[in-house]
Design a protein around this motif. Sequence first.
Motif, PDB file in Angstrom:
ATOM      1  N   VAL A 245     -10.881 -24.950 105.759  1.00  0.00           N
ATOM      2  CA  VAL A 245     -12.340 -24.926 105.714  1.00  0.00           C
ATOM      3  C   VAL A 245     -12.820 -23.520 106.040  1.00  0.00           C
ATOM      4  O   VAL A 245     -12.368 -22.911 107.012  1.00  0.00           O
ATOM      5  CB  VAL A 245     -12.947 -25.943 106.712  1.00  0.00           C
ATOM      6  CG1 VAL A 245     -14.464 -25.854 106.701  1.00  0.00           C
ATOM      7  CG2 VAL A 245     -12.491 -27.351 106.372  1.00  0.00           C
ATOM      8  N   ARG A 246     -13.729 -22.998 105.233  1.00  0.00           N
ATOM      9  CA  ARG A 246     -14.291 -21.666 105.455  1.00  0.00           C
ATOM     10  C   ARG A 246     -15.812 -21.766 105.532  1.00  0.00           C
ATOM     11  O   ARG A 246     -16.458 -22.301 104.632  1.00  0.00           O
ATOM     12  CB  ARG A 246     -13.901 -20.725 104.317  1.00  0.00           C
ATOM     13  CG  ARG A 246     -14.405 -19.288 104.496  1.00  0.00           C
ATOM     14  CD  ARG A 246     -13.991 -18.415 103.321  1.00  0.00           C
ATOM     15  NE  ARG A 246     -14.658 -18.827 102.086  1.00  0.00           N
ATOM     16  CZ  ARG A 246     -14.367 -18.341 100.881  1.00  0.00           C
ATOM     17  NH1 ARG A 246     -13.407 -17.442 100.758  1.00  0.00           N
ATOM     18  NH2 ARG A 246     -15.018 -18.761  99.807  1.00  0.00           N
ATOM     19  N   MET A 247     -16.374 -21.278 106.618  1.00  0.00           N
ATOM     20  CA  MET A 247     -17.833 -21.264 106.757  1.00  0.00           C
ATOM     21  C   MET A 247     -18.433 -20.242 105.801  1.00  0.00           C
ATOM     22  O   MET A 247     -17.950 -19.121 105.699  1.00  0.00           O
ATOM     23  CB  MET A 247     -18.237 -20.898 108.184  1.00  0.00           C
ATOM     24  CG  MET A 247     -17.870 -21.902 109.240  1.00  0.00           C
ATOM     25  SD  MET A 247     -18.455 -21.339 110.859  1.00  0.00           S
ATOM     26  CE  MET A 247     -17.785 -22.612 111.923  1.00  0.00           C
ATOM     27  N   GLU A 248     -19.501 -20.629 105.125  1.00  0.00           N
ATOM     28  CA  GLU A 248     -20.234 -19.704 104.259  1.00  0.00           C
ATOM     29  C   GLU A 248     -21.519 -19.204 104.920  1.00  0.00           C
ATOM     30  O   GLU A 248     -22.097 -18.223 104.488  1.00  0.00           O
ATOM     31  CB  GLU A 248     -20.571 -20.389 102.926  1.00  0.00           C
ATOM     32  CG  GLU A 248     -19.356 -20.833 102.124  1.00  0.00           C
ATOM     33  CD  GLU A 248     -18.472 -19.673 101.696  1.00  0.00           C
ATOM     34  OE1 GLU A 248     -18.960 -18.528 101.670  1.00  0.00           O
ATOM     35  OE2 GLU A 248     -17.291 -19.915 101.386  1.00  0.00           O
ATOM     36  N   TYR A 341     -10.118 -16.753 112.610  1.00  0.00           N
ATOM     37  CA  TYR A 341      -9.077 -17.629 112.071  1.00  0.00           C
ATOM     38  C   TYR A 341      -8.608 -18.623 113.130  1.00  0.00           C
ATOM     39  O   TYR A 341      -8.223 -18.235 114.231  1.00  0.00           O
ATOM     40  CB  TYR A 341      -7.888 -16.803 111.572  1.00  0.00           C
ATOM     41  CG  TYR A 341      -8.278 -15.774 110.547  1.00  0.00           C
ATOM     42  CD1 TYR A 341      -8.656 -16.150 109.262  1.00  0.00           C
ATOM     43  CD2 TYR A 341      -8.285 -14.414 110.864  1.00  0.00           C
ATOM     44  CE1 TYR A 341      -9.028 -15.208 108.320  1.00  0.00           C
ATOM     45  CE2 TYR A 341      -8.659 -13.466 109.931  1.00  0.00           C
ATOM     46  CZ  TYR A 341      -9.028 -13.867 108.661  1.00  0.00           C
ATOM     47  OH  TYR A 341      -9.391 -12.938 107.734  1.00  0.00           O
ATOM     48  N   HIS A 342      -8.646 -19.909 112.775  1.00  0.00           N
ATOM     49  CA  HIS A 342      -8.227 -20.974 113.683  1.00  0.00           C
ATOM     50  C   HIS A 342      -7.122 -21.786 113.003  1.00  0.00           C
ATOM     51  O   HIS A 342      -7.258 -22.170 111.832  1.00  0.00           O
ATOM     52  CB  HIS A 342      -9.406 -21.881 114.032  1.00  0.00           C
ATOM     53  CG  HIS A 342     -10.539 -21.148 114.696  1.00  0.00           C
ATOM     54  ND1 HIS A 342     -10.717 -21.123 116.051  1.00  0.00           N
ATOM     55  CD2 HIS A 342     -11.537 -20.392 114.171  1.00  0.00           C
ATOM     56  CE1 HIS A 342     -11.788 -20.388 116.337  1.00  0.00           C
ATOM     57  NE2 HIS A 342     -12.300 -19.940 115.207  1.00  0.00           N
ATOM     58  N   SER A 343      -6.065 -22.038 113.732  1.00  0.00           N
ATOM     59  CA  SER A 343      -4.907 -22.704 113.151  1.00  0.00           C
ATOM     60  C   SER A 343      -4.558 -23.956 113.923  1.00  0.00           C
ATOM     61  O   SER A 343      -5.022 -24.182 115.052  1.00  0.00           O
ATOM     62  CB  SER A 343      -3.710 -21.753 113.139  1.00  0.00           C
ATOM     63  OG  SER A 343      -3.357 -21.404 114.469  1.00  0.00           O
ATOM     64  N   THR A 352     -14.047 -19.169 110.540  1.00  0.00           N
ATOM     65  CA  THR A 352     -15.419 -19.204 111.025  1.00  0.00           C
ATOM     66  C   THR A 352     -16.133 -17.894 110.702  1.00  0.00           C
ATOM     67  O   THR A 352     -15.520 -16.898 110.335  1.00  0.00           O
ATOM     68  CB  THR A 352     -15.455 -19.445 112.540  1.00  0.00           C
ATOM     69  OG1 THR A 352     -14.745 -18.388 113.205  1.00  0.00           O
ATOM     70  CG2 THR A 352     -14.804 -20.772 112.885  1.00  0.00           C
ATOM     71  N   ARG A 353     -17.443 -17.933 110.874  1.00  0.00           N
ATOM     72  CA  ARG A 353     -18.267 -16.732 110.746  1.00  0.00           C
ATOM     73  C   ARG A 353     -19.125 -16.615 111.993  1.00  0.00           C
ATOM     74  O   ARG A 353     -19.713 -17.592 112.451  1.00  0.00           O
ATOM     75  CB  ARG A 353     -19.168 -16.810 109.509  1.00  0.00           C
ATOM     76  CG  ARG A 353     -18.421 -16.779 108.197  1.00  0.00           C
ATOM     77  CD  ARG A 353     -19.361 -16.740 107.020  1.00  0.00           C
ATOM     78  NE  ARG A 353     -20.236 -15.569 107.068  1.00  0.00           N
ATOM     79  CZ  ARG A 353     -21.079 -15.242 106.090  1.00  0.00           C
ATOM     80  NH1 ARG A 353     -21.169 -15.998 105.006  1.00  0.00           N
ATOM     81  NH2 ARG A 353     -21.831 -14.166 106.190  1.00  0.00           N
TER      82      ARG A 353
END
Length: 442
Positions: A245-248, A341-343, A352-353
Amino acid sequence: MNKLTYLWEALRESLWFIPMCIVIGAVLLALGLIELEAAVEREQLAEHWPTLFGVGADGSRALLSAIASSMITVAGVTFSITVVALSLASSQYTSRILRNFMRNRSNQAVLGVFVGVFAYCLVVLRTIRGGDQGVFVPGLAVLGALLLAFVAISFLIFFIHHIATSIQATSIIKSAATETLEAIDRLFPTEIGEATAEHVGNAPGARVDLAAQAWITIPAQQSGYIQGIDADALLHVACAQDIIVRMEKEIGEFVIEASPLVSVTGKSPGDETIWELNAAYTIDWRRAVEQDATYGIQQIVDVALKALSPGINDTTTAIICVDFLGMILARLIARHIETPYHSDNGQLRLITRGPTFSNLLSQAFDQIRRNAEGNVAVLIRLLQSLETLTKLTVNVQRHQALRQQAALIIETAERTVPMAYDRMPIQAIRDRIFPLPADESR
């Protein structure tokens, strides 16, 4: 922070919640004293303390009516004073600080006490009987009304003092700064070591070719400002669905319905996954400081910009703003801003942003620098704050950001301050921030 937390914050900021609780408490107190009156021997009370409990039905009615009418009048005056103070603060400083007035516990408590005493008197007044109906005068409740009236008088005196101090520039800026510091402590609790970098080079994202991934955008289901993001919920969804998942959008940004909110890769998300991803975001029509330290900084910057405007031209207030911004950055400069970056088990799951120190520094000083062209006092105070901050960190990236901001301020001063005499203190600070090599200084 979850939805319940933001609901509680919304209740805190409302002007009706605490007064309503006080009114309910006052009504319960009145009912309790009336019931207690029925359980004690009133004749014995009147015999031992005739001055306190010997008042008849007519005298009690007159006393309660006088207290009730005065309390509702004072409550109206209090509300009017509050509205005038809000209007003055909005025009003199910025409308964004009105939220701090609305959530001020003292203002809410004062209004609640006046309305609560009024409700108390109405309840007690309803139970007094005299004449052919039989005599019943709740002496304890009537005495309680008298004591509450004195309490309300003390609250009125306190309110006059409080409202006079709360609309001063220092109090307004300090309130916004305190709230921002609390947000920084909550968002960035970990202090950095001397060798800690801004981003970790061996983070999971550094080992994944993100550009080669096929990203699927998830649209927002409503428009508004992002007040909060539950990163743990996003990470849980990513792990459960085996996706990245990537925050926009980050906290504080305005998102439009149907525009990209997050992106996922790994597999196509279902309707339930899309709902869970949207549910991790708290979106409203205004920004909040709880998870958005940038907004706290922006409030103080707005006050400084209003002070520097030609219509107000209040250099002292602008300098106060710079001082408090320096205090906020001093707290932030020693904090670790986590990697995006979270793993989970060594596998990248969430990107995240969020703000970086450089972004927050620019947010604090860029607009003030542009609007302080030719204002020697403000430019000097900006450089003094940066000079202090450079002594509080040895982090290379943050030290470089501070020196870059100082160079911009010095360039502004050299371009907009015509007199060499006025530029002398600026050049002195420049020489301390950018010292010449030993062979060049001879």
